[in-house]
Scaffold this active site. Sequence first.
Site, PDB file in Angstrom:
ATOM      1  N   ASP A  83       3.514 -11.056  17.088  1.00  0.00           N
ATOM      2  CA  ASP A  83       4.542 -12.086  17.075  1.00  0.00           C
ATOM      3  C   ASP A  83       5.459 -11.688  18.231  1.00  0.00           C
ATOM      4  O   ASP A  83       6.192 -10.700  18.125  1.00  0.00           O
ATOM      5  CB  ASP A  83       5.309 -12.074  15.752  1.00  0.00           C
ATOM      6  CG  ASP A  83       6.348 -13.180  15.720  1.00  0.00           C
ATOM      7  OD1 ASP A  83       7.006 -13.404  16.753  1.00  0.00           O
ATOM      8  OD2 ASP A  83       6.505 -13.826  14.677  1.00  0.00           O
ATOM      9  N   HIS A  84       5.399 -12.416  19.322  1.00  0.00           N
ATOM     10  CA  HIS A  84       6.063 -11.899  20.526  1.00  0.00           C
ATOM     11  C   HIS A  84       7.576 -11.784  20.353  1.00  0.00           C
ATOM     12  O   HIS A  84       8.238 -11.062  21.079  1.00  0.00           O
ATOM     13  CB  HIS A  84       5.685 -12.713  21.778  1.00  0.00           C
ATOM     14  CG  HIS A  84       6.410 -14.015  21.934  1.00  0.00           C
ATOM     15  ND1 HIS A  84       6.025 -15.162  21.306  1.00  0.00           N
ATOM     16  CD2 HIS A  84       7.510 -14.351  22.662  1.00  0.00           C
ATOM     17  CE1 HIS A  84       6.848 -16.149  21.638  1.00  0.00           C
ATOM     18  NE2 HIS A  84       7.754 -15.685  22.464  1.00  0.00           N
TER      19      HIS A  84
ATOM     20  N   HIS B  43       8.057 -16.687  14.058  1.00  0.00           N
ATOM     21  CA  HIS B  43       9.260 -16.171  14.719  1.00  0.00           C
ATOM     22  C   HIS B  43      10.525 -16.239  13.839  1.00  0.00           C
ATOM     23  O   HIS B  43      11.252 -15.274  13.708  1.00  0.00           O
ATOM     24  CB  HIS B  43       9.532 -16.933  16.017  1.00  0.00           C
ATOM     25  CG  HIS B  43       8.335 -17.066  16.916  1.00  0.00           C
ATOM     26  ND1 HIS B  43       7.411 -16.064  17.058  1.00  0.00           N
ATOM     27  CD2 HIS B  43       7.915 -18.077  17.724  1.00  0.00           C
ATOM     28  CE1 HIS B  43       6.476 -16.447  17.915  1.00  0.00           C
ATOM     29  NE2 HIS B  43       6.751 -17.673  18.324  1.00  0.00           N
TER      30      HIS B  43
HETATM   31  C1  BG6 Z   1       5.581 -19.841  21.021  1.00  0.00           C
HETATM   32  C2  BG6 Z   1       5.437 -21.267  20.604  1.00  0.00           C
HETATM   33  O1  BG6 Z   1       5.126 -18.977  20.015  1.00  0.00           O
HETATM   34  O2  BG6 Z   1       6.961 -19.564  21.283  1.00  0.00           O
HETATM   35  C3  BG6 Z   1       5.978 -22.200  21.681  1.00  0.00           C
HETATM   36  O3  BG6 Z   1       4.063 -21.552  20.378  1.00  0.00           O
HETATM   37  C4  BG6 Z   1       7.398 -21.822  22.031  1.00  0.00           C
HETATM   38  O4  BG6 Z   1       5.920 -23.550  21.264  1.00  0.00           O
HETATM   39  C5  BG6 Z   1       7.508 -20.339  22.331  1.00  0.00           C
HETATM   40  O5  BG6 Z   1       7.773 -22.585  23.163  1.00  0.00           O
HETATM   41  C6  BG6 Z   1       8.951 -19.924  22.492  1.00  0.00           C
HETATM   42  O6  BG6 Z   1       8.999 -18.596  22.926  1.00  0.00           O
HETATM   43  P1  BG6 Z   1      10.255 -18.062  23.733  1.00  0.00           P
HETATM   44  O7  BG6 Z   1       9.963 -16.606  23.906  1.00  0.00           O
HETATM   45  O8  BG6 Z   1      10.310 -18.829  25.014  1.00  0.00           O
HETATM   46  O9  BG6 Z   1      11.449 -18.340  22.873  1.00  0.00           O
END
Ligand code: BG6
Length: 498
Positions: free
Chosen positions: A181-182, A244
């Site tokens: 989960d980044h 997230h």
């Molecule tokens: C991803 C989603 O996991 O996270 C995207 O699939 C979203 O739809 C993105 O745009 C948002 O990531 P960050 O790091 O730009 O907030």
Amino acid sequence: MPAQQSKTCTIVIFGASGDLTSRKLLPALFSLYLKGRLPEQFNIVGYTRRDWNDDTLRQLMKKSIENHMNFNDVADAWKQFVPHLHHVHGSLTEAEDYQHLRSALSEFEDGSWNRLYYLAVPPRFFTEIVSGLSQNGMTDQNGVWCRIVIEKPFGDDLASARILNQALHTHLDESQIYRIDHYLGKETVQNVLVFRFANTIFEPIWNRNYIDHVQITVAEEVGVGHRAGFYDDVGVIKDMFQNHLMQLLTLVAMEPPATFQADALRNEKIKVLNAIHQPSDMDLGRYLIRGQYRGYRDEEKVAPDSETPTYAAIRFDIENWRWQGVPFFLRSGKKLAAKTTEIIIHFKRPPHVMFPLPAGYKITPNILALCIQPDEGIHLRFDAKVPDTTAEMRPVDMEFHYADDFGECAIPEAYERLLLDALIGDAALFTRGDEIEKAWELIDPFITLPQGKNAPELELYEPGSWGPATADALLGKVGRKWLRGCAEHGDFSSSSDC
Ligand code: BG6
């Protein structure tokens, strides 16, 4: 960190021709290389069906590095890095291609090397790849380690996540599986734990006695763009909440673990998920707002009558001693007024006011805003006496900005940290199987929705707004309103459009 690094590793990227590899994975690996954090001996193998050779892959990857940094500054390092990059041709579905991959890998390796497989492919291939690797003895850990990193989405609902977990567990031990989960790789997200548990002054007030409610906002200005086809099957609740936003909630709400070990941390996170109240079908309308931006149905590859939500706001109640009576309001959406991810801890007002305040003036509650992105930092709002008045007061902010204290470039990409952790075997910032299943169990009812009058309507909202007006009512009816704590220095203004 580098002290725990292994001596050898081959990193195999499935789906290396995709966007994720060129935009995130390769730049993150190169950055780790520049910092001397990769194993002494390593290979990076891009496995694709393309008619490529090593040079094609290397040229493409060079372009992606050029997009990320001033190439002249790193040209020498790139020259040393590039021989470690290889391409292997093969499909994900043919058994003999895995044999070919096995022999190709052994040519790059001098004896038995550790392996990190990165599955940057659509989820329907996860099981097939793992079984292909396992059937060819490529997941064995005889004197070496073998780990698999799995991109989201992990499953489509609780049932499919369970099936996927079971399938993976027939070939792998849970300790070999790194579900990404980044958001957990973001510095500011990790700092939630440091802020709470490496400081003494916040933890004693981090509970129902002092906190009125919590807001978590993940807002994006962009629409669905070229991902429309994928997104229309998914929607914001699967795309953002199940992973997230739920992860952010658990970090804010968890009890302090005894150690920073992966399982100690994950045990506390799952206790939070287990304590979340699951509303009945009859009650869902009180907990969920769904919206879709005007114009979404005109996007390429979106069904003209699509009911997919691009915005949602959900209230969660955590039924435990610490959080009883403290609602958590979560919202996320595309095409909103600003890109911001922030966590707002909204404290209670003082119980008694001794100051002679003007009629109707209420003391502003303290607000703590954890600014995850952009302009990463922390803002704390409190009331101050306006100079040269008897007792006039005004809210002011105390602010910390990463850029001021650590420099503009101090924050690495989330993928850099996560790749490093997978290489050194620290799973603390990855989601465990039971955690992911519990998150699906909580989120599924908000996606499947009961039929009939209890189903929350899908409301249209204007691009560039803060979502449907009913999202304000979700808080309004319990006497609260959405806030933006990280917008600009000192601006804790309401983000309500009303
Ligand atoms: C991803 C989603 O996991 O996270 C995207 O699939 C979203 O739809 C993105 O745009 C948002 O990531 P960050 O790091 O730009 O907030």
